[in-house]
Design an enzyme around this catalytic site. Structure first.
Site, PDB file in Angstrom:
ATOM      1  N   HIS A 137       0.866  -1.175   0.000  1.00 51.91           N
ATOM      2  CA  HIS A 137       0.000   0.000   0.000  1.00 51.91           C
ATOM      3  C   HIS A 137       0.908   1.232   0.000  1.00 51.91           C
ATOM      4  O   HIS A 137       2.023   1.176   0.532  1.00 51.91           O
ATOM      5  CB  HIS A 137      -0.830  -0.046   1.292  1.00 51.91           C
ATOM      6  CG  HIS A 137      -1.889   1.008   1.414  1.00 51.91           C
ATOM      7  ND1 HIS A 137      -1.604   2.293   1.786  1.00 51.91           N
ATOM      8  CD2 HIS A 137      -3.226   0.954   1.229  1.00 51.91           C
ATOM      9  CE1 HIS A 137      -2.730   2.990   1.825  1.00 51.91           C
ATOM     10  NE2 HIS A 137      -3.730   2.204   1.486  1.00 51.91           N
ATOM     11  N   ASP A 214       2.959  -4.981   8.043  1.00 50.94           N
ATOM     12  CA  ASP A 214       1.759  -4.162   7.874  1.00 50.94           C
ATOM     13  C   ASP A 214       0.556  -5.093   8.013  1.00 50.94           C
ATOM     14  O   ASP A 214       0.209  -5.824   7.090  1.00 50.94           O
ATOM     15  CB  ASP A 214       1.797  -3.483   6.499  1.00 50.94           C
ATOM     16  CG  ASP A 214       0.530  -2.682   6.217  1.00 50.94           C
ATOM     17  OD1 ASP A 214      -0.409  -2.732   7.044  1.00 50.94           O
ATOM     18  OD2 ASP A 214       0.476  -2.010   5.172  1.00 50.94           O
ATOM     19  N   GLN A 217      -4.612  -5.265   6.948  1.00 48.99           N
ATOM     20  CA  GLN A 217      -5.671  -6.117   6.374  1.00 48.99           C
ATOM     21  C   GLN A 217      -5.608  -7.536   6.921  1.00 48.99           C
ATOM     22  O   GLN A 217      -6.215  -8.450   6.349  1.00 48.99           O
ATOM     23  CB  GLN A 217      -5.546  -6.166   4.836  1.00 48.99           C
ATOM     24  CG  GLN A 217      -5.678  -4.840   4.155  1.00 48.99           C
ATOM     25  CD  GLN A 217      -7.085  -4.250   4.242  1.00 48.99           C
ATOM     26  OE1 GLN A 217      -8.052  -4.911   4.636  1.00 48.99           O
ATOM     27  NE2 GLN A 217      -7.202  -2.983   3.877  1.00 48.99           N
ATOM     28  N   LYS A 240     -10.463  -0.260  10.199  1.00 46.79           N
ATOM     29  CA  LYS A 240     -10.594  -1.447   9.354  1.00 46.79           C
ATOM     30  C   LYS A 240     -10.928  -2.678  10.179  1.00 46.79           C
ATOM     31  O   LYS A 240     -11.039  -3.781   9.668  1.00 46.79           O
ATOM     32  CB  LYS A 240      -9.298  -1.691   8.587  1.00 46.79           C
ATOM     33  CG  LYS A 240      -8.990  -0.593   7.569  1.00 46.79           C
ATOM     34  CD  LYS A 240      -7.708  -0.903   6.823  1.00 46.79           C
ATOM     35  CE  LYS A 240      -7.180   0.284   6.064  1.00 46.79           C
ATOM     36  NZ  LYS A 240      -7.977   0.612   4.877  1.00 46.79           N
ATOM     37  N   CYS A 378      -4.769   2.498  -3.701  1.00 44.20           N
ATOM     38  CA  CYS A 378      -3.513   2.978  -3.094  1.00 44.20           C
ATOM     39  C   CYS A 378      -2.364   2.007  -3.333  1.00 44.20           C
ATOM     40  O   CYS A 378      -1.486   1.853  -2.475  1.00 44.20           O
ATOM     41  CB  CYS A 378      -3.662   3.230  -1.599  1.00 44.20           C
ATOM     42  SG  CYS A 378      -4.865   4.487  -1.212  1.00 44.20           S
TER      43      CYS A 378
HETATM   44  C1  PLP Z   1      -2.422  -2.949   3.679  1.00 40.76           C
HETATM   45  C2  PLP Z   1      -2.702  -1.560   4.116  1.00 40.76           C
HETATM   46  N1  PLP Z   1      -1.748  -0.850   4.731  1.00 40.76           N
HETATM   47  C3  PLP Z   1      -1.969   0.397   5.151  1.00 40.76           C
HETATM   48  C4  PLP Z   1      -3.165   1.021   4.950  1.00 40.76           C
HETATM   49  C5  PLP Z   1      -3.348   2.424   5.423  1.00 40.76           C
HETATM   50  O1  PLP Z   1      -4.394   2.491   6.309  1.00 40.76           O
HETATM   51  P1  PLP Z   1      -4.761   3.898   6.974  1.00 40.76           P
HETATM   52  O2  PLP Z   1      -5.128   4.799   5.868  1.00 40.76           O
HETATM   53  O3  PLP Z   1      -5.878   3.570   7.885  1.00 40.76           O
HETATM   54  O4  PLP Z   1      -3.524   4.325   7.680  1.00 40.76           O
HETATM   55  C6  PLP Z   1      -4.187   0.335   4.306  1.00 40.76           C
HETATM   56  C7  PLP Z   1      -5.477   0.992   4.022  1.00 40.76           C
HETATM   57  O5  PLP Z   1      -6.135   0.748   3.039  1.00 40.76           O
HETATM   58  C8  PLP Z   1      -3.945  -0.983   3.884  1.00 40.76           C
HETATM   59  O6  PLP Z   1      -4.908  -1.672   3.270  1.00 40.76           O
END
Ligand code: PLP
Lengths: 420, 146
Positions: A137, A214, A217, A240, A378
């Protein structure tokens, strides 16, 4: 409900007992959109909130609201206890060794930026390497690019295979004597790939490379155990995982957090302030400058309680079956191709249609009450690697059921009618 | 009022998106401009050629959704052969009216471009329709600076 004899995969999954009433816990699911019942399949972007989370936030403002770690009065004491109790819940949820290993942040994004600034930047020099993967992401790309700009470090990207899985052979070759940090996604938000986390982490550990997972998800779909993974850092976003927006968490091994410089300066993170010099508090306070998102943290604690009341094993196996059912039913739609060719998938199905752009698919589904996401999610580099700029994505949660899948499939048929 | 996708995906729009006019590059263009919509990944490049203040040729290349494609296609047809000044005015007017709630629309039913009026009922798709126009606006102002 649709069944075709002879194809077992087309049997919709049985909803486990604990999930039978799950939909009733989420008031928003009673809503209609464009005159149709809401079918919410955009859970990877943000999940809906159960009544228990909404009630917790309301109760906080109705009964406990005060600043924390400050007053001696009762309200402040209660608010502090509730905030710290939420931290302890999150620590238990991911099996951290101690609740001081949980730092509250705004979301996964801030947690990654914190690690880049406070842990990685002081240990890299020009020419050192940071390793990420091609399926990250933007939140796990851009902070590292910024860090490389500041330090002269080099960002190395582990390639993926044509089928959407990580190229593990190439991964092992990417780690080298100059690698100072490894940061990668557990579950891909855009195509649902589940990375072999343990293998990757073990390889890094063997070489003494610190790691960040990370988990944005992953933590809402699977049991994630920080101690058995043995990663140095793990990040997640509250919104999430059924919690409020504006709150997330960073898990960091205490031995790592202890040696780290602060991220932002302000109140709450200091031991003593004088103009000759200021000393900082121990973790996690050192990394929580200023008044935090108190009701967010407490709400996230309630979200974790909710997930645990269902049980993550139940969630994982039910969602896996529901996704398999959806994948099977998608075969009914001509011109549709699922992006990423692999068996195990968590959370999301990305797809493209020959005759309709993802954005058009999204609009037509919306008019049928079906909320999906279209775009690059993203993950621009990943999209380009897979030969597209955008996909349509349906992403699932514990409250989705076969009726949702059926409505989704029927709506896709309408796309074909219109775009023929 | 329920949104009906049939209102959005009118026949004219579908025709332009499936068989877009003037989808090509112009070698030796007087100006060109590339714009992307970060939200959905749509990408459009507009090209134009100017002879004696007239847009003697207008074209585009795009990787985008049907609304954006149709909008670009119809825009090139409309702008081709017009003066630079009147095109600039038209683009400004279009961008303004697409943003406003009012019912007036600068094109009437006799023109293909009238089909874009329906996009106003789909706020999340407005940018799809306006992206080529914004790109043309940039290309035009780049001419002025030359
Ligand atoms: C795998 C992953 N990492 C990071 C993020 C970033 O999340 P946030 O915008 O809540 O910081 C997302 C959000 O879609 C994500 O799916």
């Amino acid at each position: 409900m649709k069944m075709i004899e002879g194809n077992e995969k087309l049997q919709p999954p049985t909803i486990p007992e604990v999930l039978r009433k799950a939909r009733e816990d989420f008031p928003i699911l009673k809503r209609e959109v464009h005159g149709k019942p809401l079918v919410y399949l955009d859970n990877a972007a943000s999940t809906q909130k159960p009544q228990s989370v909404i009630d917790t936030i309301t109760r906080y403002y109705g009964h406990e609201n005060a600043n924390i770690h400050r007053g001696v009065h009762l309200l402040s004491t209660e608010a502090t206890a509730a905030y710290e109790n939420a931290r302890a819940k999150i620590a238990r949820y991911i099996n951290a060794a101690d609740s001081s290993e949980i730092v509250f942040t705004r979301q996964a994004t801030e947690a990654i930026n914190l690690v880049a600034h406070s842990f990685v930047e002081p240990i890299v020099e020009a020419g050192d390497e940071i390793v990420i993967t091609h399926m990250e992401h933007h939140a796990n790309i851009v902070p590292w690019q910024l860090l490389c700009e500041r330090t002269g470090a080099i960002l190395k990207v582990v390639p993926i295979l044509d089928n959407g899985l990580l190229d593990t052979e190439a991964f092992h070759k990417t780690l080298g004597p100059k690698t100072k940090f490894l940061s990668f996604v557990y579950v891909s938000n855009s195509i649902g790939t589940i990375n072999p986390v343990k293998t990757l982490l073990d390889a890094a550990k063997e070489r003494g490379i610190p790691t960040l997972v990370d988990g944005a998800q992953a933590v809402q779909h699977k049991t994630v155990d920080a101690q058995s993974l043995d990663c140095d850092f793990l990040v997640m976003s509250g919104h999430k995982m059924f919690g409020p927006t504006g709150i997330g968490a960073l898990y960091g091994k205490r031995s790592r957090l202890d040696g780290m410089r602060p991220y932002q300066g302000g109140g709450d993170m200091i031991a003593h302030v004088s103009f000759e010099g200021t000393t900082y508090k121990e973790p996690p306070s050192r990394f929580e400058a200023g008044t935090p998102h108190i009701e967010g943290a407490i709400g996230l604690g309630a979200a974790v309680d909710y997930i645990e009341s269902v049980g993550r094993d139940v969630i994982e196996s039910y969602e896996t079956e529901l996704i398999a059912y959806a994948i099977e039913r998608l075969k009914e739609i001509p011109n549709l191709r699922v992006v990423g060719d692999f068996e195990e998938r968590a959370g999301a199905i990305s797809f493209v249609m020959e005759n309709a752009h993802p954005h058009d698919i999204g609009t037509i589904l919306d008019t049928e009450g079906v909320a999906i996401r279209s775009g690059h999610h993203c993950c621009e580099p990943l999209m380009r690697r897979l030969g597209t700029v955008a996909t349509a994505r349906a992403s699932f949660s514990l409250y989705n059921n076969h009726d949702d899948v059926d409505a989704f499939i029927e709506a896709l048929k309408k796309v074909n009618t219109l775009f023929g | 009022m329920p949104q009906d996708p049939k209102d959005l995906y009118k026949r004219i729009l579908m025709r332009h998106s499936k068989e877009p006019r003037n989808r090509r590059t112009i070698e030796g263009s007087s100006s060109e401009a590339f714009l992307a919509n970060a939200l959905c990944g749509d990408e459009v490049t507009m090209y134009l050629k100017i002879d004696n203040d007239q847009l003697s040729d207008v074209s585009f290349n795009a990787q985008c959704c049907s609304i954006c494609m149709a909008s670009a296609s119809m825009l090139t047809e409309k702008a081709k052969g017009s003066s630079q000044e009147s095109t600039e005015k038209l683009v400004r007017q279009f961008l303004k009216e697409m943003r406003e709630e009012e019912d007036d629309f600068l094109f009437d039913e006799s023109e293909d471009l009238y089909a874009l009026k329906s996009v106003k009922a789909f706020p999340s798709r407005l940018r799809c329709a306006t992206l080529p126009w914004e790109a043309l606006k940039e290309a035009l102002s780049a001419v002025d600076q030359k």
